[in-house]
Design a protein around this motif. Structure first.
Motif, mmCIF file in Angstrom:
data_model
loop_
_atom_site.group_PDB
_atom_site.id
_atom_site.type_symbol
_atom_site.label_atom_id
_atom_site.label_comp_id
_atom_site.label_asym_id
_atom_site.label_seq_id
_atom_site.Cartn_x
_atom_site.Cartn_y
_atom_site.Cartn_z
ATOM 1 N N UNK A 123 61.764 17.739 57.553
ATOM 2 C CA UNK A 123 60.722 18.768 57.665
ATOM 3 C C UNK A 123 60.565 19.274 59.091
ATOM 4 N N UNK A 124 60.728 18.396 60.064
ATOM 5 C CA UNK A 124 60.521 18.785 61.452
ATOM 6 C C UNK A 124 61.785 18.701 62.308
ATOM 7 N N UNK A 125 62.798 17.976 61.838
ATOM 8 C CA UNK A 125 63.966 17.730 62.693
ATOM 9 C C UNK A 125 65.248 18.374 62.210
ATOM 10 N N UNK A 126 65.399 18.563 60.896
ATOM 11 C CA UNK A 126 66.655 19.073 60.356
ATOM 12 C C UNK A 126 66.496 20.542 59.972
ATOM 13 N N UNK A 127 66.956 21.433 60.839
ATOM 14 C CA UNK A 127 66.755 22.866 60.624
ATOM 15 C C UNK A 127 67.573 23.411 59.467
ATOM 16 N N UNK A 184 66.052 22.778 53.464
ATOM 17 C CA UNK A 184 65.178 23.836 52.946
ATOM 18 C C UNK A 184 63.688 23.581 53.174
ATOM 19 N N UNK A 185 63.301 22.331 53.428
ATOM 20 C CA UNK A 185 61.889 22.027 53.670
ATOM 21 C C UNK A 185 61.533 22.070 55.154
ATOM 22 N N UNK A 186 62.464 22.482 56.006
ATOM 23 C CA UNK A 186 62.200 22.527 57.448
ATOM 24 C C UNK A 186 61.016 23.445 57.736
ATOM 25 N N UNK A 212 59.464 23.452 61.057
ATOM 26 C CA UNK A 212 59.258 23.605 62.493
ATOM 27 C C UNK A 212 59.414 25.018 62.998
ATOM 28 N N UNK A 213 60.170 25.850 62.262
ATOM 29 C CA UNK A 213 60.428 27.203 62.736
ATOM 30 C C UNK A 213 59.179 28.030 62.883
ATOM 31 N N UNK A 214 58.324 28.013 61.863
ATOM 32 C CA UNK A 214 57.096 28.793 61.918
ATOM 33 C C UNK A 214 56.186 28.346 63.056
ATOM 34 N N UNK A 215 56.152 27.043 63.302
ATOM 35 C CA UNK A 215 55.262 26.536 64.337
ATOM 36 C C UNK A 215 55.812 26.784 65.742
ATOM 37 N N UNK A 216 57.093 27.135 65.829
ATOM 38 C CA UNK A 216 57.673 27.393 67.151
ATOM 39 C C UNK A 216 57.080 28.640 67.795
ATOM 40 N N UNK A 217 56.457 29.517 66.989
ATOM 41 C CA UNK A 217 55.867 30.741 67.533
ATOM 42 C C UNK A 217 54.374 30.593 67.807
ATOM 43 N N UNK A 218 53.852 29.372 67.726
ATOM 44 C CA UNK A 218 52.420 29.171 67.938
ATOM 45 C C UNK A 218 51.927 29.694 69.287
#
Length: 255
Positions: free
Chosen positions: A1-5, A8-10, A12-18
């Motif tokens: 969810x947070x480490x493997x880009x 499909x359940x990753x 982290x991408x959306x939160x990278x634009x916080x």
């Protein structure tokens, strides 16, 4: 969810634009006072990159092997050679996945965000795909010539200021036997129903004030649908379940 880009359940991408998302907070009082929200380009290049990273795992995992085969006869049509448009294509990941899988077909992406279009063109060049092209929708409108076999709209209609006009344009662009493939966030038609059924509803509504709803109100007269604002019953009125003597009408949606 947070480490493997690639998973499909990753998430982290959306939160990278916080950082870019939170940076617009100082502009929100003005938006509330004027009634006009902020377009997605207000988040800069990193905003477009974050959206790309957020949705790319789904496109790369499910679009070609699962989603396209669910559309009757579409895989065969794409294999023979078809015309495809992606309206609200973002940085083009979905369109390029299809262009790679179906080299005999022709693919066109339409997008308003200058940052997303720049990323889409860079992605196209890197992928070395000659059967894909991206268009700045501010200057190149979707052609009304009934030439497209398939039009895609992935998680973007609720962000648009005039989704009904876009729907009419899509209809004019499609062949009589064409398909409009819409995917959107699973909304249920009311705040109470969303909160009851969706454990992420509070997060989605909160982020929408700064992103989706803001974009949907970024022009005078904007529709303002926002996150969870396009349940299936609103997009496809005929899909609204009939009331039975024992129950009231439901407005459940699908993604």
């Amino acid at each position: 969810m947070l480490a493997d880009e690639s998973h499909p359940a990753f998430g982290g991408g959306m939160f990278s634009q916080l950082p870019q998302t939170m940076a617009v907070l100082e502009r929100l009082p003005e938006a509330f006072a004027s009634g006009l929200g902020l377009p997605y380009d207000a988040f800069g290049p990193e905003g477009a990159r974050g959206i790309e990273r957020g949705f790319a795992p789904w496109y790369r995992t499910f679009l070609v092997p699962l989603a396209i085969p669910s559309l009757e006869g579409m895989r065969e049509r794409l294999e023979r050679g078809a015309r495809v448009a992606d309206v609200g294509c973002g940085s083009g990941v979905a369109l390029l996945e299809l262009a790679r899988a179906f080299p005999r077909s022709e693919f066109h992406g339409f997008e308003l965000s200058k940052h997303a279009i720049a990323r889409a063109e860079a992605n196209r060049v890197e992928a070395a795909l000659a059967n894909a092209r991206f268009h700045d929708a501010r200057g190149e409108a979707l052609p009304a010539d009934g030439s497209f076999d398939l039009v895609l709209s992935f998680d973007c209609l609720h962000d648009m200021t005039r989704p009904a006009e876009v729907a009419a344009a899509v209809r004019r662009s499609l062949r009589p036997d064409g398909t409009w493939f819409v995917a959107d966030i699973k909304g249920r038609g009311s705040f109470a129903a969303d909160v009851e059924k969706n454990p992420m509803a509070a997060l989605m509504y909160g982020m929408s004030v700064m992103t989706c709803m803001s974009s949907a109100l970024s022009e005078p007269g904007g529709a303002g649908l926002g996150t969870l604002g396009l349940p299936r019953a609103r997009c496809v009125p005929s899909a609204r379940p009939r009331a039975s003597p024992a129950s009231a009408p439901s407005t459940s949606g699908t993604r």
